[in-house]
Design an enzyme around this catalytic site. Sequence first.
Site, mmCIF file in Angstrom:
data_model
loop_
_atom_site.group_PDB
_atom_site.id
_atom_site.type_symbol
_atom_site.label_atom_id
_atom_site.label_comp_id
_atom_site.label_asym_id
_atom_site.label_seq_id
_atom_site.Cartn_x
_atom_site.Cartn_y
_atom_site.Cartn_z
ATOM 1 N N TRP A 184 0.861 -1.181 0.000
ATOM 2 C CA TRP A 184 0.000 0.000 0.000
ATOM 3 C C TRP A 184 0.894 1.226 0.000
ATOM 4 O O TRP A 184 1.787 1.347 0.831
ATOM 5 C CB TRP A 184 -0.927 0.053 1.221
ATOM 6 C CG TRP A 184 -1.623 1.384 1.283
ATOM 7 C CD1 TRP A 184 -2.603 1.825 0.448
ATOM 8 C CD2 TRP A 184 -1.314 2.481 2.157
ATOM 9 N NE1 TRP A 184 -2.925 3.124 0.757
ATOM 10 C CE2 TRP A 184 -2.163 3.556 1.795
ATOM 11 C CE3 TRP A 184 -0.409 2.664 3.209
ATOM 12 C CZ2 TRP A 184 -2.129 4.789 2.446
ATOM 13 C CZ3 TRP A 184 -0.365 3.887 3.864
ATOM 14 C CH2 TRP A 184 -1.235 4.945 3.482
ATOM 15 N N GLU A 225 -3.074 -2.788 -2.459
ATOM 16 C CA GLU A 225 -4.226 -2.231 -1.730
ATOM 17 C C GLU A 225 -4.565 -0.846 -2.268
ATOM 18 O O GLU A 225 -3.758 0.074 -2.198
ATOM 19 C CB GLU A 225 -3.881 -2.146 -0.226
ATOM 20 C CG GLU A 225 -4.989 -1.544 0.612
ATOM 21 C CD GLU A 225 -4.634 -1.458 2.107
ATOM 22 O OE1 GLU A 225 -3.489 -1.789 2.477
ATOM 23 O OE2 GLU A 225 -5.511 -1.029 2.883
ATOM 24 N N LYS A 227 -7.033 2.706 -2.658
ATOM 25 C CA LYS A 227 -7.644 3.645 -1.722
ATOM 26 C C LYS A 227 -8.327 4.763 -2.488
ATOM 27 O O LYS A 227 -7.933 5.084 -3.607
ATOM 28 C CB LYS A 227 -6.543 4.208 -0.807
ATOM 29 C CG LYS A 227 -7.053 4.981 0.365
ATOM 30 C CD LYS A 227 -5.963 5.140 1.432
ATOM 31 C CE LYS A 227 -6.472 6.038 2.540
ATOM 32 N NZ LYS A 227 -5.628 5.998 3.721
ATOM 33 N N ASP A 258 -9.703 -3.005 1.304
ATOM 34 C CA ASP A 258 -9.820 -2.480 2.668
ATOM 35 C C ASP A 258 -11.219 -1.876 2.791
ATOM 36 O O ASP A 258 -11.612 -1.036 1.970
ATOM 37 C CB ASP A 258 -8.729 -1.424 2.906
ATOM 38 C CG ASP A 258 -8.748 -0.848 4.314
ATOM 39 O OD1 ASP A 258 -9.827 -0.428 4.773
ATOM 40 O OD2 ASP A 258 -7.678 -0.786 4.962
ATOM 41 N N HIS A 261 -11.837 1.900 2.317
ATOM 42 C CA HIS A 261 -11.212 2.595 1.190
ATOM 43 C C HIS A 261 -12.115 2.842 -0.014
ATOM 44 O O HIS A 261 -11.644 2.996 -1.134
ATOM 45 C CB HIS A 261 -9.964 1.825 0.733
ATOM 46 C CG HIS A 261 -8.841 1.928 1.708
ATOM 47 N ND1 HIS A 261 -7.564 1.505 1.438
ATOM 48 C CD2 HIS A 261 -8.797 2.418 2.974
ATOM 49 C CE1 HIS A 261 -6.792 1.715 2.482
ATOM 50 N NE2 HIS A 261 -7.515 2.262 3.432
ATOM 51 N N HIS A 285 -8.604 -6.188 4.156
ATOM 52 C CA HIS A 285 -8.335 -5.463 5.385
ATOM 53 C C HIS A 285 -9.703 -5.117 5.943
ATOM 54 O O HIS A 285 -10.362 -4.213 5.425
ATOM 55 C CB HIS A 285 -7.562 -4.164 5.126
ATOM 56 C CG HIS A 285 -6.088 -4.328 5.203
ATOM 57 N ND1 HIS A 285 -5.226 -3.269 5.056
ATOM 58 C CD2 HIS A 285 -5.318 -5.414 5.435
ATOM 59 C CE1 HIS A 285 -3.976 -3.716 5.181
ATOM 60 N NE2 HIS A 285 -4.012 -5.012 5.407
ATOM 61 N N ASP A 293 -12.377 7.161 6.336
ATOM 62 C CA ASP A 293 -11.516 5.998 6.566
ATOM 63 C C ASP A 293 -10.914 6.071 7.967
ATOM 64 O O ASP A 293 -9.708 6.195 8.140
ATOM 65 C CB ASP A 293 -10.423 5.992 5.487
ATOM 66 C CG ASP A 293 -9.480 4.811 5.624
ATOM 67 O OD1 ASP A 293 -9.915 3.761 6.121
ATOM 68 O OD2 ASP A 293 -8.312 4.948 5.220
ATOM 69 N N ASP A 295 -10.839 3.931 10.511
ATOM 70 C CA ASP A 295 -10.212 2.742 11.103
ATOM 71 C C ASP A 295 -10.619 2.495 12.551
ATOM 72 O O ASP A 295 -9.780 2.225 13.402
ATOM 73 C CB ASP A 295 -8.687 2.810 10.960
ATOM 74 C CG ASP A 295 -8.251 2.712 9.509
ATOM 75 O OD1 ASP A 295 -8.375 1.636 8.940
ATOM 76 O OD2 ASP A 295 -7.800 3.737 8.946
ATOM 77 N N ASP A 325 -7.513 -4.299 9.947
ATOM 78 C CA ASP A 325 -6.779 -3.032 9.860
ATOM 79 C C ASP A 325 -7.578 -1.936 10.560
ATOM 80 O O ASP A 325 -8.442 -1.311 9.954
ATOM 81 C CB ASP A 325 -6.524 -2.662 8.386
ATOM 82 C CG ASP A 325 -5.639 -1.435 8.255
ATOM 83 O OD1 ASP A 325 -5.051 -1.009 9.272
ATOM 84 O OD2 ASP A 325 -5.537 -0.888 7.136
#
Length: 419
Positions: A184, A225, A227, A258, A261, A285, A293, A295, A325
């Site tokens: 990433w 990955e 985004k 992810d 993302h 993820h 985003d 997380d 993640d």
Amino acid sequence: MSIKQNYETAKQQYEKWGVSVEDALEKLKQIPISIHCWQGDDIGGFEVDQQELSGGIDVTGDYPGKATNPEQLRNDLEQALALIPGQHKINLHAIYAETEGEIVDRDALEPKHFTNWVEWAKQQRVGLDFNPTFFSHPKAADGLTLAHPDPAIRAFWIRHCIQSRKISEYFGKELGQTSLNNIWVPDGYKDIPSDRLTPRQRLKESLDEILAGDIDDSLSVDAVESKLFGIGSEAYVVGSHEFYMGYALKNNILCLLDSGHYHPTEMVSNKISSLLLFQDKLALHVSRPVRWDSDHVVILDDELREIGLEIVRNDALDKVMIGLDFFDASINRVAAWTIGTRNMIKALLYALLMPNDYLKQLQEEGNFTERLALFEEFKTYPFGAIWDYYCQEMGVPVQEQWLDPVKTYEKEILSQRDS
Ligand code: RNT
Ligand code: ZN
């Protein structure tokens, strides 16, 4: 009633639908979740010349007790692993190398800088995954790495990624489990670009150079990955979804999706079946975006259940490499791992306990009334009784009992740290 008695009663209810609860639990035991080490220290890493977190990601909160060295991080992970049923993997980043006080730049990292992790992983009987770190470094300060216009900077990051593949291969060899090397990069622009193509051409060429080296794919596989945006790359990210999907398909490497993302109403659960029609494997993820985003720690919400369902009902347990993640520094970090990972496992169990074949049949017959009715009724089936029994059988705390050891660990260990 005992946990076992509750389980027996619950089991009968699922068996009424032809669901074998024993098979479900047997399958569940075999699914490794890749637990990201970076929740334990707010993505700080242990580089000798540690830099501030960059790359358009951010960890908020200042809960005391974060790990400040590899031993602490491993101890904290051990505590979390003791509370999570099953055999799992730990996901490392290059910044978690151990260089014995020596400054070793990222392009000079080698397997030997990860021997402590490997020895520990052997003891813990966990696999290891890897990520080159393309952020928190002076050569990433302007937000560009593999797509940088300066060939010297690009070359540095290409070397870093080539070394990362070797480290991942070493993990695979030592631990007997294929290691995922996930790429990433934060590359992008804050404001509207005047040229979207050139940086993407450069990223493509850099990846080609990285992947030119031969790696044994039974030991290590690569993923890319994508985004949508990051802090400071709001207008344009070089490695967009289309870019990497195209690249991965053409070069036979994995796409890593992810869940934070994409556009807020665009769901990763809806992408799994499409990608698996064109590739044998894909990586995830699993995260929880809250408005962006962000997380947050993964909870057992609709999307998590849907991800579990898509993996299970498409018979893709061997095809999807499930990684987590998230990073929340506002709560106890061992608890964050425990909550998020237990939830991922719960979602898979929930999916394994659904009469998936019958539900598929209903759809084929156009019986959407019964499809919806059953989806909703199964939400209040005694899933918790099966989960509790599974935890007991796997030798980990049942229900919220895992909180006690976490509180003790916090009192005795975490609160004594000066960080
Ligand atoms: C960033 C990506 C990436 C990182 C980790 C630390 O948006 O999700 O996977 O979170 O590599
Ligand atoms: Zn991610």
